[in-house]
Design an enzyme around this catalytic site. Structure first.
Site, PDB file in Angstrom:
ATOM      1  N   VAL A   7       0.856  -1.186   0.000  1.00  0.00           N
ATOM      2  CA  VAL A   7       0.000   0.000   0.000  1.00  0.00           C
ATOM      3  C   VAL A   7       0.889   1.232   0.000  1.00  0.00           C
ATOM      4  O   VAL A   7       1.861   1.307   0.764  1.00  0.00           O
ATOM      5  CB  VAL A   7      -0.913   0.024   1.248  1.00  0.00           C
ATOM      6  N   PHE A   8       0.541   2.195  -0.860  1.00  0.00           N
ATOM      7  CA  PHE A   8       1.279   3.454  -0.951  1.00  0.00           C
ATOM      8  C   PHE A   8       0.507   4.538  -0.206  1.00  0.00           C
ATOM      9  O   PHE A   8      -0.667   4.784  -0.483  1.00  0.00           O
ATOM     10  CB  PHE A   8       1.440   3.848  -2.427  1.00  0.00           C
ATOM     11  N   GLY A   9       1.158   5.186   0.743  1.00  0.00           N
ATOM     12  CA  GLY A   9       0.537   6.286   1.482  1.00  0.00           C
ATOM     13  C   GLY A   9       1.256   7.585   1.182  1.00  0.00           C
ATOM     14  O   GLY A   9       2.494   7.630   1.161  1.00  0.00           O
ATOM     15  N   TYR A  10       0.489   8.643   0.932  1.00  0.00           N
ATOM     16  CA  TYR A  10       1.084   9.954   0.622  1.00  0.00           C
ATOM     17  C   TYR A  10       0.523  11.061   1.519  1.00  0.00           C
ATOM     18  O   TYR A  10       0.923  12.220   1.405  1.00  0.00           O
ATOM     19  CB  TYR A  10       0.851  10.310  -0.855  1.00  0.00           C
ATOM     20  N   SER A  12      -2.119  11.026   5.326  1.00  0.00           N
ATOM     21  CA  SER A  12      -2.100  10.582   6.726  1.00  0.00           C
ATOM     22  C   SER A  12      -1.509   9.185   6.872  1.00  0.00           C
ATOM     23  O   SER A  12      -1.019   8.829   7.950  1.00  0.00           O
ATOM     24  CB  SER A  12      -3.512  10.619   7.323  1.00  0.00           C
ATOM     25  N   GLU A  87     -10.871   5.578   4.730  1.00  0.00           N
ATOM     26  CA  GLU A  87     -10.750   6.456   3.556  1.00  0.00           C
ATOM     27  C   GLU A  87     -12.084   6.608   2.835  1.00  0.00           C
ATOM     28  O   GLU A  87     -12.115   6.967   1.652  1.00  0.00           O
ATOM     29  CB  GLU A  87      -9.684   5.900   2.593  1.00  0.00           C
TER      30      GLU A  87
HETATM   31  C1  SIN Z   1      -3.017   8.511   2.005  1.00  0.00           C
HETATM   32  O1  SIN Z   1      -2.511   8.874   3.063  1.00  0.00           O
HETATM   33  O2  SIN Z   1      -2.364   7.860   1.187  1.00  0.00           O
HETATM   34  C2  SIN Z   1      -4.445   8.794   1.667  1.00  0.00           C
HETATM   35  C3  SIN Z   1      -4.896  10.157   2.001  1.00  0.00           C
HETATM   36  C4  SIN Z   1      -5.059  10.424   3.470  1.00  0.00           C
HETATM   37  O3  SIN Z   1      -5.733   9.642   4.163  1.00  0.00           O
HETATM   38  O4  SIN Z   1      -4.499  11.394   3.946  1.00  0.00           O
END
Ligand code: SIN
Length: 177
Positions: A7-10, A12, A87
């Site tokens: 999983v890629f998070g950008y 939170s 999400e």
């Molecule tokens: C994420 O962090 O990849 C999704 C956006 C968020 O929940 O800030």
């Protein structure tokens, strides 16, 4: 064949992953730019006073740094169920290819994306207006500015650039005085 998933998070997911991962690494996704264009009424704002949180916009030639979480098969399904709930405010799943710091590719990596057609999407605004909104907003997950500050701090700690994030951070700090 890969067992489990990535999983890629950008946003939170960088500073509050709530993911049971076996390893994590910084990676970049090409042709996407991070923008605080998604409205949040369930985490960093409330209905009538949304906060602004990150999404990605397609932008050829650009890139966005984030964290790839490698997750074991045994916990992957349950993790997706949890993230789908977290999400739920406008984010859809998308499979992408990302590049590691050594330049090699990781394929079939999942990310959550809030597209302009979702009802919570706010889109672009002048930086001062976005900063004022972020300074004011708070929701069940906390202050909107904390989201921005923690994201900026995580990128800075890795010496990674993101002019949009750092510009907004400065604008909010200036308003704070
Ligand atoms: C994420 O962090 O990849 C999704 C956006 C968020 O929940 O800030």
């Amino acid at each position: 064949m890969r067992r489990g998933g990535i999983v890629f998070g950008y946003g939170s997911l960088i500073f509050r992953p709530d993911i049971e991962f076996k390893s994590r690494e910084w990676v970049r996704v090409s042709d996407w730019s991070r923008r605080f264009y998604q409205g949040s009424v369930d985490h960093r704002g409330v209905p009538g006073a949304p906060g602004r949180v990150a999404t990605l916009l397609p932008q050829p030639g650009s890139h966005c740094w984030g964290v790839a979480y490698h997750v074991e098969e045994a916990v992957y399904g349950a993790m997706l169920e949890r993230l789908d709930i977290r999400e739920v405010g406008g984010y859809d799943r998308r499979a992408v290819t990302v590049q590691r710091r050594d330049g090699t590719a990781l394929q079939d990596v999942l990310m959550y994306l809030a597209t302009p057609d979702n009802p919570g999407y706010l889109g672009a605004a002048p930086i001062g207006a976005m900063a004022a909104q972020i300074l004011r907003a708070r929701g069940p997950s906390g202050e909107n500015r904390e989201y921005l500050y923690r994201l900026a701090a995580a990128l800075r700690a890795e010496a990674l650039e993101d002019p949009h994030v750092f510009g907004l951070e400065q604008a909010v700090r200036d308003l704070e005085g």
